[in-house]
Design a protein around this motif. Sequence first.
Motif, mmCIF file in Angstrom:
data_model
loop_
_atom_site.group_PDB
_atom_site.id
_atom_site.type_symbol
_atom_site.label_atom_id
_atom_site.label_comp_id
_atom_site.label_asym_id
_atom_site.label_seq_id
_atom_site.Cartn_x
_atom_site.Cartn_y
_atom_site.Cartn_z
ATOM 1 N N MET A 144 -31.354 -21.705 29.279
ATOM 2 C CA MET A 144 -30.152 -22.491 28.946
ATOM 3 C C MET A 144 -28.931 -21.691 29.395
ATOM 4 O O MET A 144 -28.139 -21.219 28.589
ATOM 5 N N LEU A 145 -28.778 -21.547 30.696
ATOM 6 C CA LEU A 145 -27.782 -20.637 31.238
ATOM 7 C C LEU A 145 -26.386 -21.259 31.252
ATOM 8 O O LEU A 145 -26.210 -22.408 31.645
ATOM 9 N N THR A 146 -25.424 -20.499 30.785
ATOM 10 C CA THR A 146 -24.005 -20.825 30.875
ATOM 11 C C THR A 146 -23.314 -19.591 31.459
ATOM 12 O O THR A 146 -23.931 -18.519 31.553
ATOM 13 N N PRO A 147 -22.046 -19.702 31.860
ATOM 14 C CA PRO A 147 -21.373 -18.515 32.404
ATOM 15 C C PRO A 147 -21.392 -17.309 31.468
ATOM 16 O O PRO A 147 -21.645 -16.187 31.910
ATOM 17 N N SER A 148 -21.162 -17.521 30.180
ATOM 18 C CA SER A 148 -21.158 -16.377 29.258
ATOM 19 C C SER A 148 -22.586 -15.851 29.029
ATOM 20 O O SER A 148 -22.807 -14.640 28.942
ATOM 21 N N ARG A 149 -23.547 -16.766 28.954
ATOM 22 C CA ARG A 149 -24.932 -16.324 28.790
ATOM 23 C C ARG A 149 -25.442 -15.647 30.061
ATOM 24 O O ARG A 149 -26.296 -14.757 30.004
ATOM 25 N N LEU A 161 -27.240 -12.129 30.327
ATOM 26 C CA LEU A 161 -28.475 -11.940 31.074
ATOM 27 C C LEU A 161 -28.376 -10.721 31.996
ATOM 28 O O LEU A 161 -29.323 -9.934 32.109
ATOM 29 N N GLN A 162 -27.217 -10.547 32.628
ATOM 30 C CA GLN A 162 -27.033 -9.376 33.495
ATOM 31 C C GLN A 162 -27.078 -8.075 32.690
ATOM 32 O O GLN A 162 -27.634 -7.068 33.152
ATOM 33 N N THR A 163 -26.532 -8.080 31.479
ATOM 34 C CA THR A 163 -26.575 -6.862 30.661
ATOM 35 C C THR A 163 -28.006 -6.548 30.229
ATOM 36 O O THR A 163 -28.402 -5.383 30.165
ATOM 37 N N LEU A 164 -28.799 -7.591 29.946
ATOM 38 C CA LEU A 164 -30.203 -7.362 29.611
ATOM 39 C C LEU A 164 -30.969 -6.811 30.809
ATOM 40 O O LEU A 164 -31.837 -5.943 30.657
ATOM 41 N N PHE A 165 -30.650 -7.303 31.991
ATOM 42 C CA PHE A 165 -31.281 -6.781 33.200
ATOM 43 C C PHE A 165 -30.949 -5.296 33.371
ATOM 44 O O PHE A 165 -31.816 -4.492 33.721
ATOM 45 N N SER A 166 -29.701 -4.937 33.099
ATOM 46 C CA SER A 166 -29.321 -3.521 33.171
ATOM 47 C C SER A 166 -30.108 -2.695 32.163
ATOM 48 O O SER A 166 -30.551 -1.577 32.462
ATOM 49 N N GLN A 167 -30.308 -3.253 30.951
ATOM 50 C CA GLN A 167 -31.112 -2.550 29.949
ATOM 51 C C GLN A 167 -32.553 -2.361 30.433
ATOM 52 O O GLN A 167 -33.160 -1.315 30.205
ATOM 53 N N LEU A 168 -33.076 -3.383 31.098
ATOM 54 C CA LEU A 168 -34.437 -3.288 31.635
ATOM 55 C C LEU A 168 -34.538 -2.159 32.659
ATOM 56 O O LEU A 168 -35.480 -1.358 32.641
ATOM 57 N N LEU A 169 -33.542 -2.071 33.544
ATOM 58 C CA LEU A 169 -33.538 -1.002 34.544
ATOM 59 C C LEU A 169 -33.461 0.373 33.889
ATOM 60 O O LEU A 169 -34.124 1.318 34.328
#
Length: 292
Positions: free
Chosen positions: A149-154, A158-166
């Motif tokens: 359920m992607l929105t601009p703020s979500r 999502l990008q911050t979670l990807f950074s956490q994954l890295l």
Amino acid sequence: MLVLEMQVPPLPLLATVGYVLWPSGVMHAERQFDAFDMIICTKGTLYMEENDVPYNVGQGMMLVLEPGKRHLGSRPTDEETEVYWIHFQYPADSQPKLAQKQSWRQPLLETTNQDVAPPPAVIEIPKFAAVDLRVIVPLLAEMLQLHSMLTPSRSFELQTLFSQLLVQLQRGMASGSHQARSRLLGEKVAAYLADRLNAPFDSAQMERDLHYHFDYLSRCLKDYTGMSPLKFRHYLQVERAKPLLTHSELSLVKIGEQCGFQDYNYFIRLFKRQTSFTPGEYRKRYQVIRLD
């Protein structure tokens, strides 16, 4: 270990995240596109090739397929296989370096508390390696939920979670290396020294508290930071002094005492050696409060 090294900035950015549970007998399609494709297998085995190099991505394994390279399934799955994938971009003019990781040393950066440009950083993730699914899968599940359920703020979340994954992949790679014990002890020595800046430097007490010979503790810290315990302590003392010089009205002598220096002249010499300024010169240059 073969590692992808990405200089930051710029940040790698996620394009999509997905999940599939394949039955036995399924084979990955052949393709080639301009994005990184990170595959994480949580069940079964996915058989892949990249430019004719075979990879058996089994349970608890990850593989990063690189843009511009031809990848395809090398044989069908022979059991039910569960796979997560992430497509991500990294600017073409800043392509990651693919290299064998030899050292886990983390050199300390020269910084001040008045910097206006971001310090250089690096993200290192394995090309093909085992991962800790207990840490990785919850992040992937949260990413999938946001992506559904992607929105601009979500999308930003999502990008911050990807950074956490890295970050988790980077940490897991270091903790799984043959140098892991030395690295963890180096971190422990660094924290020990940081907590005791006001106490006199005592190598014998460090041995008693950390339960290792001082020479071994010194070697681990140097492998981790590039510094001996005494040099690292001096670095920390000067770093503690910097915000006190710029954000407080304490006298220079008092600041030296609060940073573990009983000899003010030694404080001056050491501070200038590390920063090229005396404490007074540093305060005059960087202070952000007015001293009457």
